[in-house]
Design an enzyme around this catalytic site. Structure first.
Site, PDB file in Angstrom:
ATOM      1  N   HIS A 157      -0.824   5.706   7.431  1.00 22.57           N
ATOM      2  CA  HIS A 157      -1.927   4.798   7.098  1.00 22.57           C
ATOM      3  C   HIS A 157      -2.049   3.796   8.232  1.00 22.57           C
ATOM      4  CE1 HIS A 157      -4.595   1.904   5.472  1.00 22.57           C
ATOM      5  NE2 HIS A 157      -3.661   0.979   5.366  1.00 22.57           N
ATOM      6  N   HIS A 171     -11.623  -0.798   6.411  1.00 15.76           N
ATOM      7  CA  HIS A 171     -10.167  -0.949   6.319  1.00 15.76           C
ATOM      8  C   HIS A 171      -9.432  -0.128   7.385  1.00 15.76           C
ATOM      9  CE1 HIS A 171      -6.494  -0.755   3.339  1.00 15.76           C
ATOM     10  NE2 HIS A 171      -6.113  -0.896   4.590  1.00 15.76           N
ATOM     11  N   HIS A 181      -4.929   1.007  10.669  1.00 10.65           N
ATOM     12  CA  HIS A 181      -6.186   0.262  10.812  1.00 10.65           C
ATOM     13  C   HIS A 181      -6.725   0.523  12.221  1.00 10.65           C
ATOM     14  CE1 HIS A 181      -3.955  -2.630   7.867  1.00 10.65           C
ATOM     15  NE2 HIS A 181      -4.407  -1.566   7.239  1.00 10.65           N
ATOM     16  N   GLU A 219       0.808  -1.222   0.000  1.00  9.04           N
ATOM     17  CA  GLU A 219       0.000   0.000   0.000  1.00  9.04           C
ATOM     18  C   GLU A 219       0.843   1.276   0.000  1.00  9.04           C
ATOM     19  OE1 GLU A 219      -4.208  -0.600   1.740  1.00  9.04           O
ATOM     20  OE2 GLU A 219      -2.809  -1.046   3.374  1.00  9.04           O
TER      21      GLU A 219
HETATM   22 MN    MN Z   1      -4.068  -1.115   5.112  1.00  9.18          MN
END
Ligand code: MN
Length: 250
Positions: A92, A162, A94, A73
């Site tokens: 980024h 996500h 979760h 990603e």
């Molecule tokens: Mn991810």
């Protein structure tokens, strides 16, 4: 402190606050070249050291270390850096408490002082709008670009089913916002539960959001927080290094 060392601290701080677990990553645009950014090779955030930090171009190709395993990603970072010249760091994650807000129509709203930036708006990225089928992973430049367009000029966006992406003009700002996005989501859920269906939760209004954001940027509000978190992360790293040296001597 070098940019690589500072980025390692960011990884450790995010892990210490449960914002990232074995997954999730944080990047930093390099000061010497705005078309490059630093990001770890594919590994758990808590284990990242300065030697694991790689340099990428904005198409998210590694500049050297061509054999290293890379985050699938990584396009999240490159595509946001391309579209947001004002932004120098991208997280980024979760982050568990934000996930419910990405899968319902309940919007995240600014609820307390340190979460005032949420008042600038936190849109939700719906990956189904950009691909016919597939999983939820941002594994192509096109999906990274789509996420960046949903983010727009805002400080954060949720990713349905996500996690989230959080950005900052500095590494400090991106990390602090990530930690307080998680906390704010948790507090909002608690407030909504206490209030009950149809009950009233009082959120920050527009003027409070504007005044709080202005003060938090200009008065260096976050410096005390950042210095504390960095000192704790640094102490943890030094303990690990000491233990490693001890094992080597045995
Ligand atoms: Mn991810």
């Amino acid at each position: 402190m070098s940019e690589r060392e500072e980025l390692v601290l960011a990884y450790r701080i995010l892990a210490a606050h449960g914002v990232v677990d074995a997954y999730g990553h944080v990047s930093l645009r390099t000061a010497k070249n705005p078309n490059r950014y630093l990001l770890a090779r594919a590994m758990a955030p808590e284990l990242v050291t300065a030697d694991d930090i790689l340099e990428f171009d904005l198409d998210s190709n590694p500049v050297k270390d061509l054999k290293a395993a890379l985050y699938l990603e990584r396009y999240i970072h490159g595509e946001i850096f391309k579209r947001r010249p004002d932004i120098n760091a991208v997280v980024h994650n979760h982050s568990p408490s934000v996930i419910p807000f990405g899968v319902t129509t309940a919007p995240l709203r600014p609820l307390f002082n340190t979460g005032a930036f949420i008042g600038e708006g936190v849109p939700t990225f719906e990956i189904r709008d950009f691909q016919e089928s597939g999983d939820l992973i941002i594994k192509t430049p096109a999906l990274g670009a789509a996420l960046a367009s949903t983010l727009g000029a805002r400080p954060a966006a949720l990713m349905r089913g996500h996690g989230a992406v959080v950005v900052g003009e500095s590494l400090m700002l991106a990390v602090v916002r990530s930690v307080y996005l998680e906390l704010s989501a948790r507090l909002q859920m608690q407030a909504m539960l206490i209030a009950g269906p149809g009950g009233n939760v009082v959120y920050l209004n527009e003027r409070e959001v504007a005044a709080t954001n202005a003060r938090q940027v200009s008065a260096g509000t976050w410096k005390r927080t950042w210095d504390l978190w960095c000192a704790k992360a640094q102490a943890q790293i030094e303990m690990e290094q000491k233990a490693k040296r001890r094992r080597r001597r045995m």
